[in-house]
Design a protein around this motif. Structure first.
Motif, PDB file in Angstrom:
ATOM      1  N   HIS A   1       2.431 -12.494   1.876  1.00 55.94           N
ATOM      2  CA  HIS A   1       2.222 -11.401   0.920  1.00 55.94           C
ATOM      3  C   HIS A   1       1.389 -10.266   1.501  1.00 55.94           C
ATOM      4  N   ARG A   2       0.368 -10.584   2.261  1.00 54.55           N
ATOM      5  CA  ARG A   2      -0.489  -9.536   2.828  1.00 54.55           C
ATOM      6  C   ARG A   2       0.181  -8.794   3.980  1.00 54.55           C
ATOM      7  N   LEU A   3       1.222  -9.389   4.567  1.00 50.41           N
ATOM      8  CA  LEU A   3       1.907  -8.786   5.714  1.00 50.41           C
ATOM      9  C   LEU A   3       3.183  -8.044   5.333  1.00 50.41           C
ATOM     10  N   LEU A   4       3.508  -7.995   4.058  1.00 58.25           N
ATOM     11  CA  LEU A   4       4.788  -7.416   3.641  1.00 58.25           C
ATOM     12  C   LEU A   4       5.012  -6.002   4.149  1.00 58.25           C
ATOM     13  N   GLY A   5       4.010  -5.157   4.057  1.00 57.16           N
ATOM     14  CA  GLY A   5       4.156  -3.776   4.526  1.00 57.16           C
ATOM     15  C   GLY A   5       4.505  -3.714   6.000  1.00 57.16           C
TER      16      GLY A   5
ATOM     17  N   GLU B   1       0.829  -1.210   0.000  1.00 59.26           N
ATOM     18  CA  GLU B   1       0.000   0.000   0.000  1.00 59.26           C
ATOM     19  C   GLU B   1       0.862   1.259   0.000  1.00 59.26           C
ATOM     20  N   LYS B   2       2.028   1.203   0.646  1.00 58.37           N
ATOM     21  CA  LYS B   2       2.904   2.372   0.735  1.00 58.37           C
ATOM     22  C   LYS B   2       3.860   2.481  -0.454  1.00 58.37           C
ATOM     23  N   GLY B   3       3.760   1.554  -1.403  1.00 57.95           N
ATOM     24  CA  GLY B   3       4.559   1.651  -2.613  1.00 57.95           C
ATOM     25  C   GLY B   3       5.857   0.869  -2.621  1.00 57.95           C
ATOM     26  N   SER B   4       6.131   0.061  -1.599  1.00 55.79           N
ATOM     27  CA  SER B   4       7.336  -0.769  -1.609  1.00 55.79           C
ATOM     28  C   SER B   4       7.128  -1.953  -2.554  1.00 55.79           C
ATOM     29  N   HIS B   5       8.200  -2.384  -3.191  1.00 56.43           N
ATOM     30  CA  HIS B   5       8.145  -3.484  -4.151  1.00 56.43           C
ATOM     31  C   HIS B   5       8.940  -4.674  -3.616  1.00 56.43           C
ATOM     32  N   PHE B   6       8.470  -5.887  -3.917  1.00 55.19           N
ATOM     33  CA  PHE B   6       9.142  -7.114  -3.487  1.00 55.19           C
ATOM     34  C   PHE B   6       9.048  -8.158  -4.580  1.00 55.19           C
TER      35      PHE B   6
END
Length: 139
Positions: free
Chosen positions: A64-68, A49-54
């Motif tokens: 995947h849903r917890l990445l931020g 949501e904050k724009g970080s890429h992985f």
């Protein structure tokens, strides 16, 4: 350095460490790489949501849903590291390869502990996290 008691579950790093080799090396150690991908990366890229890429292929789907939230755990570490870079002029330290990284982390931790110990010993508890505080100390 290897811990005799615990193995990390995640490695969380910024995009400076982004490469297929870095991700694969972390996985070979049995750890999940939460390494940000560069914004111009190609392939199967997840975006928070904050724009970080992985790179999705290296992170199990259940995370995947917890990445931020996981990636936000980096913030306190970055605060400590920025203190070391600015206060101890560590930006020029060679850190290529795992051996140099281990040396860098060890020296940083030793100097941080010595700074805290010095502040405590001279009765200046407010200077425990101030690396430049003792440059002109007269003893």
């Amino acid at each position: 350095m290897k811990s005799a008691t615990e193995k990390p579950f995640f490695v969380i790093a910024d995009a400076g460490s982004d490469s297929n080799l870095s991700n694969e090396t972390v996985i070979e150690k049995g750890v999940i790489p939460i390494i940000a991908a560069r914004a111009n990366s190609v392939g199967n890229i997840l975006k928070t949501e904050k724009g970080s890429h992985f790179r999705a292929q290296y992170i199990p789907r259940i995370y995947h849903r917890l990445l931020g939230k996981l990636y936000n755990l980096r913030t306190p570490v970055e605060r400590k590291n920025s203190n070391d870079v600015i206060g101890f002029n560590r930006s020029k330290t060679p850190t290529r390869g795992s051996e140099w990284a281990k040396i860098y982390v060890s020296i940083s931790n030793i100097v941080s502990l010595l700074t805290a110990l010095t502040a405590f010993k001279v009765g200046r508890h407010d200077l425990i996290r101030a690396p430049g505080a003792f440059r002109r100390l007269n003893i």
